[in-house]
Design an enzyme around this catalytic site. Structure first.
Site, PDB file in Angstrom:
ATOM      1  N   HIS A  39      47.089  20.076 122.576  1.00 34.92           N
ATOM      2  CA  HIS A  39      47.041  21.240 123.478  1.00 34.92           C
ATOM      3  C   HIS A  39      48.196  22.157 123.315  1.00 34.92           C
ATOM      4  O   HIS A  39      48.113  23.456 123.371  1.00 34.92           O
ATOM      5  CB  HIS A  39      47.271  20.732 124.996  1.00 34.92           C
ATOM      6  N   GLY A 150      40.101  24.202 120.729  1.00 34.01           N
ATOM      7  CA  GLY A 150      40.313  23.537 119.393  1.00 34.01           C
ATOM      8  C   GLY A 150      39.142  23.042 118.707  1.00 34.01           C
ATOM      9  O   GLY A 150      38.063  22.813 119.172  1.00 34.01           O
ATOM     10  N   LEU A 187      44.483  14.056 117.240  1.00 28.73           N
ATOM     11  CA  LEU A 187      44.924  13.911 118.488  1.00 28.73           C
ATOM     12  C   LEU A 187      43.752  14.105 119.523  1.00 28.73           C
ATOM     13  O   LEU A 187      42.976  14.961 119.668  1.00 28.73           O
ATOM     14  CB  LEU A 187      46.063  14.989 118.700  1.00 28.73           C
ATOM     15  N   ARG A 190      42.178  10.758 124.575  1.00 23.28           N
ATOM     16  CA  ARG A 190      41.458   9.288 124.641  1.00 23.28           C
ATOM     17  C   ARG A 190      42.232   8.280 123.826  1.00 23.28           C
ATOM     18  O   ARG A 190      41.924   7.176 123.933  1.00 23.28           O
ATOM     19  CB  ARG A 190      39.891   9.255 124.051  1.00 23.28           C
TER      20      ARG A 190
END
Ligand code: PAF
Length: 283
Positions: A39, A150, A187, A190
């Site tokens: 993020h 992303g 990444l 979860r």
């Protein structure tokens, strides 16, 4: 610029109207919180694109088919705000569920279409309708010049691009490369749910993608066979799908295809669903 956390749509609209009136461009990073370095790469990309960055943190109930999955989703606002401290984020928009869905859910929703019924959509029916509905709402609330998504969620990125093109949103969608841990695992929020002792099994997914990249010169079928071989060599990772799609249409390519291909993998380790993908070129 200090970060200001805003809870209401009205207050955010007012603040952004002032920014716009001062000639500042705006980039949105939509998230569901539980922020990680992936993020933060989106935030860094947004920072490069625009003068003002808005990060939305909203766990969107309408994209979860499974109530337990929704309840289990991590909510870590204080930690998220700490992580954002190091970035020049203008606004964090962290609305309540009631603020976004005052009537529980919207009567009118975005139908994500045929492409959304494959791959992730097949395993999670209705998921992309929920994603595209909330993304539409966020784009209408923020009216950003740019919005960053992303590449790890390749199907989501594809569908958001279609949404913006088909429904004439004036926002430019900025794709951001997948961030990986040093062992290659993409990444994801979860990943924290994978038992560390089982992480090795999850690595079959990025390894299968590496095998696909290395075999791409041989053509579509041998490339998929190479990836399949890696996935089958670890019985603790349960393959959901492995596919090669045209990056522009997201439709599966045929065995004679040449040019760019996105290889997609989804699998489950210990009940944790993981997705990943890579872009390859078939000669
Ligand atoms: O990718 C996500 O985190 C979510 O699907 C998004 C885009 C924030 C919509 O809820």
């Amino acid at each position: 610029m200090p970060t200001s956390t805003i809870r209401s749509i009205e207050a955010l609209r007012q603040a952004l109207a002032t920014e716009r009136a001062s000639g500042r461009s705006i980039a949105l990073v939509p998230t569901m919180g539980a922020l990680h370095a992936g993020h933060l790469a989106l935030v860094a990309a947004a920072r490069e694109q625009a003068d003002v960055v808005v990060v939305s943190i909203f766990v969107n109930p309408t994209q979860f088919g499974d109530k337990l999955d929704l309840e289990a989703y991590p909510r870590t606002l204080d930690h998220d705000l700490e992580k954002l401290d190091a970035y020049e984020v203008g606004y964090v928009f962290a609305p309540s569920t009631e603020e976004i869905y005052p009537n529980g859910k919207t009567e009118i929703t975005v139908q994500a279409g045929m492409t959304a019924s494959r791959f992730e959509g097949r395993s999670r029916p209705g998921h992309f309708d929920g994603v595209l509905t909330v993304v539409s709402k966020l784009l209408n609330i923020v009216e950003p010049d740019f919005a960053c998504f992303g590449e790890k969620d390749a199907q989501q990125l594809h569908l958001v691009r279609r949404l913006v093109a088909d429904l004439d949103f004036a926002t430019e969608i900025v794709p951001v490369a997948t961030e990986r841990d040093s062992d290659g695992l993409a990444l994801s929020s979860r990943n924290a749910r994978i038992d560390p002792a089982r992480r090795e099994h999850a690595l079959a997914i990025p390894r299968a993608l590496v095998a696909a990249s290395r075999s791409a010169d041989l053509g579509v079928e041998p490339m998929l066979a190479a990836a399949q071989g890696v996935m089958q060599s670890d019985t603790k990772v349960k393959l959901d799908y492995l596919a090669a799609v045209d990056p522009d249409t997201f439709l599966p390519v045929d065995e004679n295809h040449s040019g760019a291909v996105r290889v997609l993998i989804a699998g489950t380790v210990d009940g944790v669903r993981l997705i990943d993908n890579t872009l390859v070129r078939i000669p």
